[in-house]
Write a protein that holds these residues in place. Sequence first.
Motif, mmCIF file in Angstrom:
data_model
loop_
_atom_site.group_PDB
_atom_site.id
_atom_site.type_symbol
_atom_site.label_atom_id
_atom_site.label_comp_id
_atom_site.label_asym_id
_atom_site.label_seq_id
_atom_site.Cartn_x
_atom_site.Cartn_y
_atom_site.Cartn_z
ATOM 1 N N ILE A 1 32.092 12.934 -47.297
ATOM 2 C CA ILE A 1 31.662 12.862 -45.890
ATOM 3 C C ILE A 1 32.367 13.950 -45.076
ATOM 4 N N TRP A 2 33.679 14.056 -45.233
ATOM 5 C CA TRP A 2 34.446 15.063 -44.505
ATOM 6 C C TRP A 2 33.888 16.459 -44.795
ATOM 7 N N ASN A 3 33.711 16.755 -46.075
ATOM 8 C CA ASN A 3 33.225 18.078 -46.464
ATOM 9 C C ASN A 3 31.805 18.347 -45.984
ATOM 10 N N SER A 4 30.977 17.320 -45.871
ATOM 11 C CA SER A 4 29.616 17.524 -45.359
ATOM 12 C C SER A 4 29.651 17.988 -43.906
ATOM 13 N N VAL A 5 30.606 17.474 -43.131
ATOM 14 C CA VAL A 5 30.741 17.900 -41.737
ATOM 15 C C VAL A 5 31.270 19.337 -41.686
ATOM 16 N N VAL A 6 32.241 19.645 -42.527
ATOM 17 C CA VAL A 6 32.769 21.012 -42.593
ATOM 18 C C VAL A 6 31.647 21.983 -42.955
ATOM 19 N N GLU A 7 30.830 21.616 -43.951
ATOM 20 C CA GLU A 7 29.733 22.487 -44.400
ATOM 21 C C GLU A 7 28.708 22.747 -43.303
ATOM 22 N N GLN A 8 28.488 21.774 -42.427
ATOM 23 C CA GLN A 8 27.547 21.972 -41.315
ATOM 24 C C GLN A 8 27.988 23.130 -40.430
ATOM 25 N N GLY A 9 29.273 23.262 -40.230
ATOM 26 C CA GLY A 9 29.826 24.365 -39.471
ATOM 27 C C GLY A 9 29.524 24.344 -37.989
ATOM 28 N N ASP A 10 29.380 23.132 -37.415
ATOM 29 C CA ASP A 10 29.057 23.051 -35.991
ATOM 30 C C ASP A 10 29.882 22.035 -35.214
ATOM 31 N N SER A 11 30.971 21.520 -35.835
ATOM 32 C CA SER A 11 31.786 20.556 -35.092
ATOM 33 C C SER A 11 33.255 20.538 -35.495
ATOM 34 N N PHE A 12 33.579 20.446 -36.773
ATOM 35 C CA PHE A 12 34.988 20.422 -37.191
ATOM 36 C C PHE A 12 35.583 21.825 -37.085
ATOM 37 N N PRO A 13 36.852 21.930 -36.700
ATOM 38 C CA PRO A 13 37.475 23.245 -36.635
ATOM 39 C C PRO A 13 37.713 23.859 -38.019
ATOM 40 N N GLY A 14 37.964 23.032 -39.024
ATOM 41 C CA GLY A 14 38.205 23.559 -40.363
ATOM 42 C C GLY A 14 36.958 24.207 -40.946
ATOM 43 N N ASP A 15 37.175 25.239 -41.769
ATOM 44 C CA ASP A 15 36.034 25.916 -42.386
ATOM 45 C C ASP A 15 36.137 25.966 -43.907
ATOM 46 N N GLN A 16 37.075 25.213 -44.475
ATOM 47 C CA GLN A 16 37.267 25.192 -45.916
ATOM 48 C C GLN A 16 36.955 23.805 -46.474
ATOM 49 N N ILE A 17 36.184 23.788 -47.555
ATOM 50 C CA ILE A 17 35.903 22.540 -48.264
ATOM 51 C C ILE A 17 37.190 22.087 -48.952
ATOM 52 N N LEU A 18 37.482 20.800 -48.871
ATOM 53 C CA LEU A 18 38.703 20.256 -49.459
ATOM 54 C C LEU A 18 38.454 19.748 -50.872
ATOM 55 N N SER A 19 39.376 20.064 -51.772
ATOM 56 C CA SER A 19 39.369 19.438 -53.090
ATOM 57 C C SER A 19 39.847 17.998 -52.901
ATOM 58 N N LEU A 20 39.714 17.182 -53.938
ATOM 59 C CA LEU A 20 40.208 15.800 -53.830
ATOM 60 C C LEU A 20 41.706 15.787 -53.564
ATOM 61 N N GLU A 21 42.449 16.666 -54.199
ATOM 62 C CA GLU A 21 43.904 16.693 -53.989
ATOM 63 C C GLU A 21 44.243 17.130 -52.564
ATOM 64 N N GLU A 22 43.567 18.143 -52.050
ATOM 65 C CA GLU A 22 43.800 18.582 -50.670
ATOM 66 C C GLU A 22 43.421 17.487 -49.681
ATOM 67 N N LYS B 1 28.438 9.751 -42.646
ATOM 68 C CA LYS B 1 27.653 10.166 -43.809
ATOM 69 C C LYS B 1 26.258 10.635 -43.376
ATOM 70 N N PRO B 2 25.825 11.779 -43.905
ATOM 71 C CA PRO B 2 24.452 12.222 -43.593
ATOM 72 C C PRO B 2 23.447 11.116 -43.932
ATOM 73 N N GLY B 3 22.473 10.948 -43.095
ATOM 74 C CA GLY B 3 21.478 9.896 -43.279
ATOM 75 C C GLY B 3 21.850 8.596 -42.589
ATOM 76 N N CYS B 4 23.102 8.487 -42.124
ATOM 77 C CA CYS B 4 23.558 7.269 -41.456
ATOM 78 C C CYS B 4 23.828 7.509 -39.976
ATOM 79 N N ARG B 5 23.614 8.721 -39.528
ATOM 80 C CA ARG B 5 23.907 9.059 -38.131
ATOM 81 C C ARG B 5 22.869 8.423 -37.209
ATOM 82 N N GLY B 6 23.305 8.112 -35.998
ATOM 83 C CA GLY B 6 22.412 7.508 -35.016
ATOM 84 C C GLY B 6 22.338 5.998 -35.103
#
Length: 162
Positions: free
Chosen positions: A19-40, A85-90
Amino acid sequence: MKLTMEPFCEENLPEITRIWNSVVEQGDSFPGDQILSLEEAREMFAAQTETVCVRLDGEVVGVYILHPNHIGRCSHVANASYGVKPGCRGAGIGRAMVLDSLHRAGKYGFRGLQFNAVVRTNAAAIHLYEQLGFTRVGVIPGGYRLKDGSYEDILIFYHPTV
């Protein structure tokens, strides 16, 4: 439909990371721009004052983090980030997370909740925050770099917890 909020645990790490990475991938809200590994992600989620996993009828549908907005003399103000989660918004999940985070922030002794970088094009978040009584504090022109490389204004919002 039953919505529950539970503390981060290893069991829900893969889902909340997606879920976190899906928001990062959208690139329109979270400040981070890197996808996180499970360890990160594990390290980042564990470092927060609280990471909350949101379930709807048992399915992981959201995650939010709560932490001090700054250090030292400004650490009494919280900051939070939310992912649905995408598909659950709204479906009211974001509203439930914001309300829950305001409550938890107060329990942790934070005097307020501040959002530093709400992208002006994030109409749903802006509407929600204003509806919940957040005050728009200011605008930073061109403060956010969108995924396409263009720049958008960011808004700062604040809500007291006490």
